[in-house]
Motif scaffolding. Structure first.
Motif, PDB file in Angstrom:
ATOM      1  N   GLY A 212       0.643  -1.185   0.152  1.00  0.00           N
ATOM      2  CA  GLY A 212      -0.113   0.163   0.061  1.00  0.00           C
ATOM      3  C   GLY A 212       0.723   1.222  -0.027  1.00  0.00           C
ATOM      4  O   GLY A 212       0.605   2.268  -0.809  1.00  0.00           O
ATOM      5  N   THR A 213       1.998   1.450   0.944  1.00  0.00           N
ATOM      6  CA  THR A 213       2.658   2.527   0.969  1.00  0.00           C
ATOM      7  C   THR A 213       3.566   2.818   0.064  1.00  0.00           C
ATOM      8  O   THR A 213       3.707   3.993  -0.325  1.00  0.00           O
ATOM      9  N   GLY A 430      -2.874   2.399   0.828  1.00  0.00           N
ATOM     10  CA  GLY A 430      -2.277   2.899  -0.519  1.00  0.00           C
ATOM     11  C   GLY A 430      -2.919   4.491  -0.664  1.00  0.00           C
ATOM     12  O   GLY A 430      -2.097   5.499  -0.920  1.00  0.00           O
ATOM     13  N   ILE A 431      -4.274   4.429  -0.445  1.00  0.00           N
ATOM     14  CA  ILE A 431      -4.619   5.930  -0.741  1.00  0.00           C
ATOM     15  C   ILE A 431      -4.581   6.870   0.555  1.00  0.00           C
ATOM     16  O   ILE A 431      -4.104   7.960   0.455  1.00  0.00           O
ATOM     17  N   LEU A 432      -4.372   6.260   1.719  1.00  0.00           N
ATOM     18  CA  LEU A 432      -3.722   7.060   2.907  1.00  0.00           C
ATOM     19  C   LEU A 432      -2.308   7.452   2.742  1.00  0.00           C
ATOM     20  O   LEU A 432      -2.179   8.748   2.548  1.00  0.00           O
ATOM     21  N   PHE A 435      -2.434  10.442  -0.099  1.00  0.00           N
ATOM     22  CA  PHE A 435      -2.539  11.783   0.469  1.00  0.00           C
ATOM     23  C   PHE A 435      -1.415  12.253   1.446  1.00  0.00           C
ATOM     24  O   PHE A 435      -1.058  13.260   1.419  1.00  0.00           O
ATOM     25  N   LEU A 436      -0.712  11.374   2.200  1.00  0.00           N
ATOM     26  CA  LEU A 436       0.470  11.767   2.947  1.00  0.00           C
ATOM     27  C   LEU A 436       1.360  12.293   2.062  1.00  0.00           C
ATOM     28  O   LEU A 436       2.192  13.172   2.266  1.00  0.00           O
ATOM     29  N   ARG A 437       1.623  11.543   1.031  1.00  0.00           N
ATOM     30  CA  ARG A 437       3.006  11.839   0.043  1.00  0.00           C
ATOM     31  C   ARG A 437       2.412  13.267  -0.605  1.00  0.00           C
ATOM     32  O   ARG A 437       3.388  14.108  -1.004  1.00  0.00           O
ATOM     33  N   LYS A 438       1.307  13.480  -1.023  1.00  0.00           N
ATOM     34  CA  LYS A 438       0.827  14.631  -1.786  1.00  0.00           C
ATOM     35  C   LYS A 438       1.048  15.959  -0.965  1.00  0.00           C
ATOM     36  O   LYS A 438       1.323  16.912  -1.347  1.00  0.00           O
ATOM     37  N   ASN A 439       0.982  15.714   0.336  1.00  0.00           N
ATOM     38  CA  ASN A 439       1.231  16.452   1.267  1.00  0.00           C
ATOM     39  C   ASN A 439       2.464  16.767   2.084  1.00  0.00           C
ATOM     40  O   ASN A 439       2.490  17.494   2.985  1.00  0.00           O
ATOM     41  N   ILE A 444       7.926   6.544   4.635  1.00  0.00           N
ATOM     42  CA  ILE A 444       9.208   5.830   5.041  1.00  0.00           C
ATOM     43  C   ILE A 444       8.980   5.729   6.614  1.00  0.00           C
ATOM     44  O   ILE A 444       9.460   4.419   7.092  1.00  0.00           O
ATOM     45  N   THR A 445       8.834   6.779   7.258  1.00  0.00           N
ATOM     46  CA  THR A 445       8.649   6.872   8.644  1.00  0.00           C
ATOM     47  C   THR A 445       7.648   6.036   9.191  1.00  0.00           C
ATOM     48  O   THR A 445       7.643   5.475  10.216  1.00  0.00           O
ATOM     49  N   LEU A 446       6.504   6.119   8.123  1.00  0.00           N
ATOM     50  CA  LEU A 446       5.453   5.507   8.510  1.00  0.00           C
ATOM     51  C   LEU A 446       5.625   3.939   8.582  1.00  0.00           C
ATOM     52  O   LEU A 446       5.345   2.999   9.324  1.00  0.00           O
ATOM     53  N   LEU A 447       6.285   3.418   7.624  1.00  0.00           N
ATOM     54  CA  LEU A 447       6.513   1.979   7.600  1.00  0.00           C
ATOM     55  C   LEU A 447       7.526   1.578   8.416  1.00  0.00           C
ATOM     56  O   LEU A 447       7.536   0.578   9.084  1.00  0.00           O
ATOM     57  N   LEU A 448       8.731   2.471   8.913  1.00  0.00           N
ATOM     58  CA  LEU A 448       9.689   1.974   9.654  1.00  0.00           C
ATOM     59  C   LEU A 448       9.048   1.949  11.283  1.00  0.00           C
ATOM     60  O   LEU A 448       9.181   1.210  12.355  1.00  0.00           O
TER      61      LEU A 448
END
Length: 510
Positions: A212-213, A430-432, A435-439, A444-448
């Motif tokens: 997703g990410t 993936g949708i979340l 929107f995180l990347r667009k903003n 990567i910090t979410l995944l870690l």
């Protein structure tokens, strides 16, 4: 010495045609993904991860290592030919490679990039093979409070390294930690944050989070730039054909760069790789700056100096060896790709840690052998044989390309868990992440945060239990105090000192 001999004997596995095929295919796929702007080897590994279920763990880890090495060197292809780095670690290569391309020396620039990648990747792998057993033994000295402080250090440093995005990186990391707490408590059989949804009792699987990410969000982001991609493709098709002999740098040019430049840049990359979250982009930047600083003609950089290419590529490929150090010895991934490799280990029931090299060295040694083989053999061989064709990868229609990737991502998330619910979770995450990347939130910090969250909580609760709830145990334990002081040191230099030196830039970046 026993581990080194085991790695040497592991090269015999490459004589197996099946194993060699997977290693070579992994390298080619990683190179292709890294060469396409917008795609990365991280995405390739995320998409191919479900396929590892059909392989034995040794072959899967060897293929992952080859993809990793390919991802570091493949970005130099489009960085040189069209001034668009295929991977973040190739940004500095573009500064020198593209001017050489404009002078008609694009093949020579790619040759220097391949040579630097081969030297840096090879030295990084050798240092990893030699030093990993000693680091593993030293890590046995780290007790439970120290392990909590170490994991906290990794998360905080990754957040602090996101210059100008520290607040957003911290929020994303907290989201990852929150996702990791969903499901049954590891110490008390109580369901947490399931909101009455029975399917969440087992928690969120690692695979939907990775796909997703990285995969779904990347597809959504790239979907809006199809017209730009088609224009780019036309420019590539107009490029002059490159002959294979043009990829071999002349000996005089290599001597002018100097052996010391390769060695120093590789050492910088390896050391940077051992820092969690630093990545190839930081390693290549530091090595490039050092090359400019020590050059007799610093004004020639930025205008097509092969020494800049050699320094940047040596460093970002040496990062591969360094990034495996914290992942293997502490279970802390050094960058996004090692985070996925960590997922492969965990999925196959292998727990990284100080005892890994002692108890399961037979699984780790082939992976390190594949890393060295990919650097020394596959990098120059692949570029020499397929270099003239790599620059045409980006001419593939983007709508067809990303449509295929979307299908692979959805099917892969289902095959990994055989759960329709987890497949839907991959889409939601993936949708979340989109929107995180667009903003401007670094995912990567979410995944870690998601990967390290369970261990962070586990060691925190164990430490407090052993100390009867006394939080001073994290200060009175010398190993824990060391990592706390190390955290403060890095936070000062990454997040405090630089903004204080240039407050105007700090305000502008925030």
């Amino acid at each position: 010495m026993d581990f080194i001999l085991l790695v040497i004997s592991s090269f015999g596995l490459l004589l197996n045609p099946v194993t060699l095929t997977y290693v070579v295919l992994g390298f080619l796929i990683g190179t292709i993904f890294a060469a396409i702007p917008g795609l990365t080897a991280t995405l390739a590994l995320a998409l191919l991860l479900p396929l590892t279920y059909s392989l034995d763990v040794t072959t899967a880890l060897m293929a992952c290592a080859s993809i990793y090495m390919a991802g570091m060197c493949g970005g130099s292809i489009t960085a040189t030919t069209i001034n668009i780095p295929g991977a973040p670690s190739s940004m500095m290569t573009a500064l020198e490679g593209y001017p050489m391309q404009q002078r008609g020396q694009g093949a020579l620039a790619l040759g220097h990039a391949a040579l630097g990648s081969m030297v840096g990747g090879g030295l990084g792998a050798v240092l990893l093979i030699i030093l990993a057993p000693f680091i593993a033994k030293a890590s046995l000295l780290v007790q439970t409070p120290g392990k909590f402080s170490l994991i906290a250090f990794a998360l905080i440093v990754v957040v602090a390294a996101q210059r100008g995005k520290i607040t957003k990186a911290a929020i994303a990391a907290c989201l990852g930690l929150m996702l990791a707490t969903i499901g049954l408590d590891s110490m008390v059989p109580i369901a947490r944050l399931t909101f009455g949804v029975p399917a969440l009792t087992a928690g969120i699987d690692l695979m939907p989070v990775i796909i997703g990410t990285f995969a779904i969000s990347e597809i959504l982001i790239q979907a809006g730039s199809i017209a730009e991609h088609r224009k780019l493709s036309k420019e590539i098709l107009k490029a002059n054909p490159i002959k294979r002999r043009d990829f071999i740098p002349p000996l005089s040019s290599v001597r002018e760069i100097g052996l010391w430049c390769y060695l120093k840049s590789s050492a910088i990359g390896y050391l940077v790789g051992t820092l969690p979250g630093a990545g190839g982009s930081m390693g290549s930047f530091l090595a490039y700056v050092e090359a400019v600083r020590t050059s007799k003609n610093p004004e020639s950089f930025g205008k097509g100096n092969p020494k800049g290419i050699a320094a940047a590529e040596s460093a970002n490929n040496a990062v591969c060896g360094g990034a495996f150090v914290p992942m293997l010895t502490f279970g802390i991934p050094g960058d996004p790709i090692t985070a996925i490799v960590l997922g492969v280990l965990v999925i196959n029931g292998i727990q990284p840690g100080p005892q890994l090299l002692a108890d399961q060295a037979g699984l780790v040694a082939p992976m390190l052998a594949s890393l060295l083989f990919s650097a020394v053999i596959l990098i120059p061989l692949t570029l020499f044989l397929l270099g003239p064709y790599f620059i045409r990868i980006v001419s593939i229609r983007k709508d067809v390309l990303y449509g295929s990737i979307a299908l692979l991502a959805v099917v892969g998330s289902y095959v990994a868990t055989y759960s329709v619910f987890q497949m839907y979770l991959a889409l939601v995450l993936g949708i979340l992440a989109y929107f995180l990347r667009k903003n401007g939130f670094p995912v990567i910090t979410l995944l870690l945060g998601f990967i390290l969250g369970p261990n962070l909580e586990d060691f925190l609760r164990r430490s407090l239990t052993l100390s009867n709830g006394n939080p001073l145990t994290f200060i009175t334990s010398l190993d824990s105090l060391f990592f706390i002081l190390l955290t403060l040191f890095f936070v000062y230099f990454l997040a405090i000192r630089k903004p204080m030196e240039n407050p105007a830039a700090s305000i502008k970046s925030n």
